[in-house]
Scaffold this motif. Structure first.
Motif, PDB file in Angstrom:
ATOM      1  N   LYS A  30      51.563  33.590  -8.964  1.00  0.00           N
ATOM      2  CA  LYS A  30      52.001  32.916 -10.140  1.00  0.00           C
ATOM      3  C   LYS A  30      53.472  33.086 -10.408  1.00  0.00           C
ATOM      4  O   LYS A  30      54.076  32.197 -10.843  1.00  0.00           O
ATOM      5  N   ASN A  31      54.031  34.439 -10.408  1.00  0.00           N
ATOM      6  CA  ASN A  31      55.487  34.439 -10.580  1.00  0.00           C
ATOM      7  C   ASN A  31      56.295  33.953  -9.690  1.00  0.00           C
ATOM      8  O   ASN A  31      57.456  33.856 -10.050  1.00  0.00           O
ATOM      9  N   HIS A  32      55.964  33.446  -8.642  1.00  0.00           N
ATOM     10  CA  HIS A  32      56.990  32.728  -7.667  1.00  0.00           C
ATOM     11  C   HIS A  32      56.557  31.212  -7.630  1.00  0.00           C
ATOM     12  O   HIS A  32      56.837  30.530  -6.679  1.00  0.00           O
ATOM     13  N   GLY A  33      55.735  30.972  -8.590  1.00  0.00           N
ATOM     14  CA  GLY A  33      55.602  29.241  -8.814  1.00  0.00           C
ATOM     15  C   GLY A  33      54.465  28.739  -7.956  1.00  0.00           C
ATOM     16  O   GLY A  33      54.558  27.212  -7.919  1.00  0.00           O
ATOM     17  N   ILE A  34      53.545  29.365  -7.534  1.00  0.00           N
ATOM     18  CA  ILE A  34      52.597  28.872  -6.875  1.00  0.00           C
ATOM     19  C   ILE A  34      51.218  28.390  -7.845  1.00  0.00           C
ATOM     20  O   ILE A  34      51.049  29.160  -8.748  1.00  0.00           O
ATOM     21  N   LYS A  35      50.911  27.426  -7.906  1.00  0.00           N
ATOM     22  CA  LYS A  35      49.804  27.041  -8.392  1.00  0.00           C
ATOM     23  C   LYS A  35      48.719  27.679  -8.193  1.00  0.00           C
ATOM     24  O   LYS A  35      47.940  27.750  -6.915  1.00  0.00           O
ATOM     25  N   VAL A  36      47.982  28.202  -9.313  1.00  0.00           N
ATOM     26  CA  VAL A  36      46.623  29.239  -9.099  1.00  0.00           C
ATOM     27  C   VAL A  36      45.692  28.583 -10.214  1.00  0.00           C
ATOM     28  O   VAL A  36      46.000  28.661 -11.105  1.00  0.00           O
ATOM     29  N   ASP A  37      44.568  28.310  -9.549  1.00  0.00           N
ATOM     30  CA  ASP A  37      43.360  27.925 -10.341  1.00  0.00           C
ATOM     31  C   ASP A  37      42.246  28.974 -10.232  1.00  0.00           C
ATOM     32  O   ASP A  37      41.665  28.858  -8.925  1.00  0.00           O
ATOM     33  N   GLY A  38      41.887  29.815 -11.175  1.00  0.00           N
ATOM     34  CA  GLY A  38      41.011  31.029 -11.105  1.00  0.00           C
ATOM     35  C   GLY A  38      41.792  31.685 -10.026  1.00  0.00           C
ATOM     36  O   GLY A  38      42.728  32.432 -10.165  1.00  0.00           O
ATOM     37  N   ASN A  39      40.954  32.001  -8.998  1.00  0.00           N
ATOM     38  CA  ASN A  39      41.597  32.790  -8.051  1.00  0.00           C
ATOM     39  C   ASN A  39      42.111  32.218  -6.668  1.00  0.00           C
ATOM     40  O   ASN A  39      42.051  32.866  -5.396  1.00  0.00           O
ATOM     41  N   VAL A  40      42.299  30.926  -6.792  1.00  0.00           N
ATOM     42  CA  VAL A  40      42.484  29.964  -5.411  1.00  0.00           C
ATOM     43  C   VAL A  40      43.989  29.651  -5.670  1.00  0.00           C
ATOM     44  O   VAL A  40      44.264  29.135  -6.923  1.00  0.00           O
ATOM     45  N   ALA A  41      44.698  29.870  -4.757  1.00  0.00           N
ATOM     46  CA  ALA A  41      46.286  29.400  -4.758  1.00  0.00           C
ATOM     47  C   ALA A  41      46.169  28.201  -3.574  1.00  0.00           C
ATOM     48  O   ALA A  41      45.641  28.115  -2.817  1.00  0.00           O
ATOM     49  N   TYR A  42      47.073  27.291  -4.334  1.00  0.00           N
ATOM     50  CA  TYR A  42      47.392  26.244  -3.637  1.00  0.00           C
ATOM     51  C   TYR A  42      48.964  26.104  -3.276  1.00  0.00           C
ATOM     52  O   TYR A  42      49.911  26.205  -4.324  1.00  0.00           O
ATOM     53  N   PHE A  43      49.361  25.594  -2.089  1.00  0.00           N
ATOM     54  CA  PHE A  43      50.634  25.798  -1.768  1.00  0.00           C
ATOM     55  C   PHE A  43      51.169  24.283  -1.252  1.00  0.00           C
ATOM     56  O   PHE A  43      50.321  23.764  -0.557  1.00  0.00           O
ATOM     57  N   THR A  44      52.493  24.018  -1.435  1.00  0.00           N
ATOM     58  CA  THR A  44      52.978  23.098  -0.911  1.00  0.00           C
ATOM     59  C   THR A  44      53.583  23.610   0.342  1.00  0.00           C
ATOM     60  O   THR A  44      53.842  24.891   0.775  1.00  0.00           O
ATOM     61  N   GLU A  45      53.815  22.388   1.239  1.00  0.00           N
ATOM     62  CA  GLU A  45      54.530  23.003   2.546  1.00  0.00           C
ATOM     63  C   GLU A  45      55.921  23.648   2.392  1.00  0.00           C
ATOM     64  O   GLU A  45      56.272  24.486   2.739  1.00  0.00           O
ATOM     65  N   ASP A  46      56.509  23.058   1.430  1.00  0.00           N
ATOM     66  CA  ASP A  46      57.993  23.571   1.186  1.00  0.00           C
ATOM     67  C   ASP A  46      57.752  25.129   0.696  1.00  0.00           C
ATOM     68  O   ASP A  46      58.520  26.009   1.023  1.00  0.00           O
ATOM     69  N   GLN A  47      56.887  25.170  -0.083  1.00  0.00           N
ATOM     70  CA  GLN A  47      56.852  26.572  -0.882  1.00  0.00           C
ATOM     71  C   GLN A  47      56.476  27.616   0.470  1.00  0.00           C
ATOM     72  O   GLN A  47      56.640  28.974   0.406  1.00  0.00           O
ATOM     73  N   ILE A  48      55.194  27.169   1.240  1.00  0.00           N
ATOM     74  CA  ILE A  48      54.869  28.081   2.426  1.00  0.00           C
ATOM     75  C   ILE A  48      56.012  28.351   3.106  1.00  0.00           C
ATOM     76  O   ILE A  48      56.427  29.486   3.757  1.00  0.00           O
ATOM     77  N   MET A  49      56.798  27.301   3.744  1.00  0.00           N
ATOM     78  CA  MET A  49      57.802  27.306   4.512  1.00  0.00           C
ATOM     79  C   MET A  49      59.052  28.374   4.090  1.00  0.00           C
ATOM     80  O   MET A  49      59.715  29.060   4.656  1.00  0.00           O
ATOM     81  N   GLU A  50      59.254  28.066   2.966  1.00  0.00           N
ATOM     82  CA  GLU A  50      60.251  28.784   1.921  1.00  0.00           C
ATOM     83  C   GLU A  50      60.093  30.239   2.566  1.00  0.00           C
ATOM     84  O   GLU A  50      61.157  31.372   2.620  1.00  0.00           O
ATOM     85  N   TRP A  51      58.997  30.852   2.289  1.00  0.00           N
ATOM     86  CA  TRP A  51      58.816  32.391   2.331  1.00  0.00           C
ATOM     87  C   TRP A  51      58.338  32.771   3.621  1.00  0.00           C
ATOM     88  O   TRP A  51      58.923  33.807   4.165  1.00  0.00           O
ATOM     89  N   VAL A  52      57.610  31.616   4.584  1.00  0.00           N
ATOM     90  CA  VAL A  52      57.572  32.411   6.001  1.00  0.00           C
ATOM     91  C   VAL A  52      58.858  32.414   6.856  1.00  0.00           C
ATOM     92  O   VAL A  52      59.004  33.261   7.450  1.00  0.00           O
TER      93      VAL A  52
END
Length: 472
Positions: free
Chosen positions: A33-55
């Motif tokens: 959540k602190n890094h801007g990832i969408k979280v609904d309950g305990n499920v996190a949803y990532f865009t490709e840009d978000q995943i690749m930024e950190w990978v």
């Protein structure tokens, strides 16, 4: 680039965006959540840009340092390392009969891996002894590893408390501060995702602790096509890739630049029984694609091993192990754990299979070495001199090259032998005795042993079990 790799990547991105990845640990959810990832309950949803930024923040090489610098590792690139077996709860005899693994078996396995120069990594969970408390596995096995190997230390996964204890143990064993440990990592472990698409609390705490102290962590999925993942290998690999990438991203959010290794121990289920099939061609393909996906993301890889579902030490144990091992080596897997000894679908370790797997590793390394073509290796003058009906046995050229060019097997039986089956068994026993004979316990100061013991006693470990590790 293999077009399949790109397609799998794209499918994984859609999975992470639409289905998401479940994280059970509140610390993981807070970080996301602190890094801007969408979280609904305990499920996190990532865009490709978000995943690749950190990978992309994950380094392409993961260094690991041993007490003997000859065994230092630079995990990544074109380098291939072997790792010990892990997880089996039984020891299998030649006739297929099994018995519970003991702490003495764990230490014997460490000694056998230590005696083999093909290994730079030792320890881990080589077997799961039934004569020590399960709640003390992580620290007791790490203690035995630290006292019995000069190679890089493989450790088991655990909760925050256990992992913090491992860090303290490493600092004592190597005589370093925490900051020095971060600069020169000494521990490596595996954190497994749970298929399909979630990460449990214990593995989260393993990942976050290893990242915090910048020790290499293998983030691996162990999916089974047909039961825990789609039956099609492409579908399974896409799910595996999504799990591993989401967890790598979490590690990088915790500590950007922390060394991580892309792992997969995935294979298929046997559709007739529902059992895992570790010695299958589908498993071999999964390991190949682990290497391919890791290269695509520029991250070191871990997969596979010399694996078999055989119920005894037989021909099945040989051909399955050769296939899975070759798949890893040819595809460029950086760390091949489970490289020797595993049989009966991870349930057991066979000492006889371990020795023959060592031979398989030697054969494959020789094959991958290829040939060197030059004026010395193609001796045209000698060929002309020997002519059409001569021999090369006593030629100086043969004497010069016979040891470096040709692999001399330790176990295989060749030539005219009166009792080839008996000789094969004798060769295995002889090789095992040789490896145990060359083993030398590291020379560790009494002060280090004392401080390690004091730490474990403080953690509530029974002194009798500590002494089993110290005195063996």
């Amino acid at each position: 680039m293999n077009d399949n790799v790109k397609k799998i990547h794209e499918a994984s991105m859609r999975i992470l965006n639409k289905t998401g990845m479940k994280f059970y640990h509140p610390d993981a959810l807070e970080i996301l959540k602190n890094h801007g990832i969408k979280v609904d309950g305990n499920v996190a949803y990532f865009t490709e840009d978000q995943i690749m930024e950190w990978v992309r923040k994950a380094p392409s090489t993961a260094p690991l340092y041993a007490s003997d610098s000859r065994f230092d590792m630079q995990i990544g690139g074109n380098r291939r390392y072997n790792g010990p077996c892990g997880g089996a709860t039984f020891i299998m005899d030649k006739d297929g009969q099994t018995r519970p693994a003991l702490f003495s078996d764990f230490i014997k396995l460490i000694k056998l891996f230590e005696g083999n120069p093909s290994y730079c990594l030792n320890g881990g969970l080589a077997c799961q002894p039934n004569d020590i408390p399960t709640e003390s596995y992580i620290t007791l096995l790490a203690l035995a590893s630290m006292l019995h190997t000069q190679k890089c230390i493989f450790a088991a996964a655990g909760d925050y408390e256990s992992m913090e204890t491992l860090i303290q143990m490493a600092c004592i064993r190597f005589g370093v501060t925490v900051e020095e440990l971060k600069e020169k990592p000494r521990l490596c472990t595996i954190a497994n995702t749970n298929t399909p698409l979630y990460l449990d609390k214990i593995m989260t705490e393993t990942v976050l602790t290893m990242a915090k102290y910048r020790q290499p962590v293998i983030i691996a999925s162990a999916a089974m096509a047909g039961t825990t993942a789609p039956v099609t290998l492409a579908g399974m690999i896409a799910v595996v890739n999504a799990e591993v990438l989401a967890t790598i991203a979490l590690a990088q959010m915790c500590e950007p630049g922390a060394p991580v290794i892309y792992g997969s121990q995935s294979t298929n289920a046997d559709m007739a029984t529902g059992a895992i099939a570790i010695g299958s061609p589908e498993g071999a393909l999964s390991y190949k694609y682990c290497a391919e996906m890791a290269k695509f993301y520029g991250i070191p890889s871990r997969a596979g091993g010399s694996l078999s579902d055989a119920k005894s030490f037989n021909v099945q144990a040989g051909y399955e192990s050769m296939m899975t091992c070759m798949a890893c080596k040819e595809s460029g897997i950086n760390i091949m754990t489970q490289s020797a000894g595993i049989i009966d679908s991870y349930l057991a370790v066979s000492y006889e299979k371990l020795i023959t797997d060592f031979e398989i590793l030697d054969f494959i390394e020789r094959y991958l070495k290829d040939i060197d073509v030059n004026a010395d290796t193609v001796p045209l003058d000698l060929i002309h001199e020997v002519g059409h009906a001569g021999q090369y046995l006593i030629e100086e050229h043969t004497l010069d090259y016979c040891r470096s060019e040709l692999l001399a097997p330790h176990v295989s039986v060749r030539g005219a032998i009166a009792d080839p089956v008996g000789q094969f068994e004798k060769n295995i026993e002889k090789r095992m005795e040789q490896l145990l004979k060359v083993y030398q316990k590291p020379d560790i100061s009494t002060e280090i042993c004392r401080d390690l013991k004091a730490l474990l006693l403080k953690e509530g470990i029974d002194e009798a079990y500590i002494d089993m590790a110290v005195d063996s």
